[in-house]
Design a protein around this motif. Structure first.
Motif, PDB file in Angstrom:
ATOM      1  N   TYR A  48       0.853  -1.190   0.000  1.00 41.51           N
ATOM      2  CA  TYR A  48       0.000   0.000   0.000  1.00 41.51           C
ATOM      3  C   TYR A  48       0.881   1.229   0.000  1.00 41.51           C
ATOM      4  N   GLY A  49       0.433   2.255  -0.707  1.00 40.40           N
ATOM      5  CA  GLY A  49       1.146   3.520  -0.754  1.00 40.40           C
ATOM      6  C   GLY A  49       0.335   4.617  -0.094  1.00 40.40           C
ATOM      7  N   LEU A  50       1.019   5.683   0.288  1.00 37.43           N
ATOM      8  CA  LEU A  50       0.377   6.923   0.700  1.00 37.43           C
ATOM      9  C   LEU A  50       0.618   7.917  -0.413  1.00 37.43           C
ATOM     10  N   GLY A  51      -0.402   8.705  -0.740  1.00 38.49           N
ATOM     11  CA  GLY A  51      -0.252   9.645  -1.832  1.00 38.49           C
ATOM     12  C   GLY A  51      -1.012  10.928  -1.612  1.00 38.49           C
TER      13      GLY A  51
ATOM     14  N   GLU B 223       3.425  18.292   2.879  1.00 37.88           N
ATOM     15  CA  GLU B 223       3.867  18.446   4.269  1.00 37.88           C
ATOM     16  C   GLU B 223       3.045  17.570   5.206  1.00 37.88           C
ATOM     17  N   GLN B 224       1.739  17.490   4.965  1.00 38.70           N
ATOM     18  CA  GLN B 224       0.872  16.646   5.777  1.00 38.70           C
ATOM     19  C   GLN B 224       1.278  15.175   5.624  1.00 38.70           C
ATOM     20  N   LEU B 225       1.524  14.731   4.391  1.00 36.29           N
ATOM     21  CA  LEU B 225       1.942  13.357   4.154  1.00 36.29           C
ATOM     22  C   LEU B 225       3.252  13.059   4.890  1.00 36.29           C
ATOM     23  N   LEU B 226       4.212  13.966   4.782  1.00 37.59           N
ATOM     24  CA  LEU B 226       5.505  13.764   5.457  1.00 37.59           C
ATOM     25  C   LEU B 226       5.330  13.691   6.971  1.00 37.59           C
TER      26      LEU B 226
ATOM     27  N   VAL C 127      -6.240   9.643  10.353  1.00 36.40           N
ATOM     28  CA  VAL C 127      -5.227  10.650   9.962  1.00 36.40           C
ATOM     29  C   VAL C 127      -5.090  10.821   8.443  1.00 36.40           C
ATOM     30  N   ILE C 128      -5.709   9.918   7.670  1.00 37.74           N
ATOM     31  CA  ILE C 128      -5.719  10.104   6.217  1.00 37.74           C
ATOM     32  C   ILE C 128      -7.165  10.247   5.751  1.00 37.74           C
TER      33      ILE C 128
END
Length: 187
Positions: free
Chosen positions: A27-30, A40-43, A157-158
């Motif tokens: 799974y990825g976050l994008g 910035e939120q993803l990081l 959080v996502i």
């Protein structure tokens, strides 16, 4: 956690959200590569230092052209890149001037991939651009291999997770430097 189809996930991305989605192996976050607040939120969610840079995944090579400077590559280098795509190969390529440092980190290059995964292709088609792609895990942890693992780490959080299946790859993509041809990470 909101479970969505690629078209609905594209809307979440356009609104500045961070999503999770199945890729070829994990799974990825994008998020939107043109939205620094989303990056910035993803990081922050991943607890990843911006200096490391990120990967862009596209459904089509043309989606990468606003981000990479292919004029710094020879015809043979580009032919080699194109011979591997679409597929589980990520290439380190020169960046266009003024690309966000949140994407490239401290480098004058960026990691990019053209995917063959149908859900990711649909997601990129719906956003009409590549998306940021980093494994769905907190830095230093193993990448999420199931919806359950995504929920464990990122519930609340996502913005959502794309409904779909992982591809058949057993490991994350091979990373190759487009200029030198050197393999940086074997997939």
């Amino acid at each position: 956690m909101l479970q969505v189809l690629p078209a609905d996930a594209a809307k979440l991305i356009e609104q500045g959200g961070v999503i999770a989605y199945p890729t070829e192996a994990v799974y990825g976050l994008g998020c939107d590569p043109d939205n620094d607040a989303a990056i910035e939120q993803l990081l922050q969610i991943k607890q990843r230092p911006w200096q490391k840079g990120l990967i862009l995944v596209a459904g089509d090579y043309l989606q990468l052209l606003p981000y990479i400077d292919e004029s710094q590559l020879t015809a043979d280098q580009l032919a080699f890149v194109h011979s591997k795509w679409p597929g589980p190969f990520t290439f380190i390529m020169p960046i266009k001037p003024k690309l966000s440092a949140l994407l490239s980190g401290t480098f004058d290059s960026i990691a990019v991939r053209v995917t063959a995964h149908s859900d990711v292709k649909a997601l990129c088609a719906a956003t009409n651009k590549p998306i940021v792609s980093t494994s769905a895990n907190l830095s230093g942890q193993a990448p999420a291999l199931s919806l359950h693992e995504v929920k464990q780490q990122f519930e609340g959080v996502i913005a959502g997770v794309v409904i779909g299946e992982l591809g058949k790859q057993l490991s994350p993509s091979t990373i190759i430097d487009a200029k030198s041809g050197k393999i940086i990470r074997q997939g």
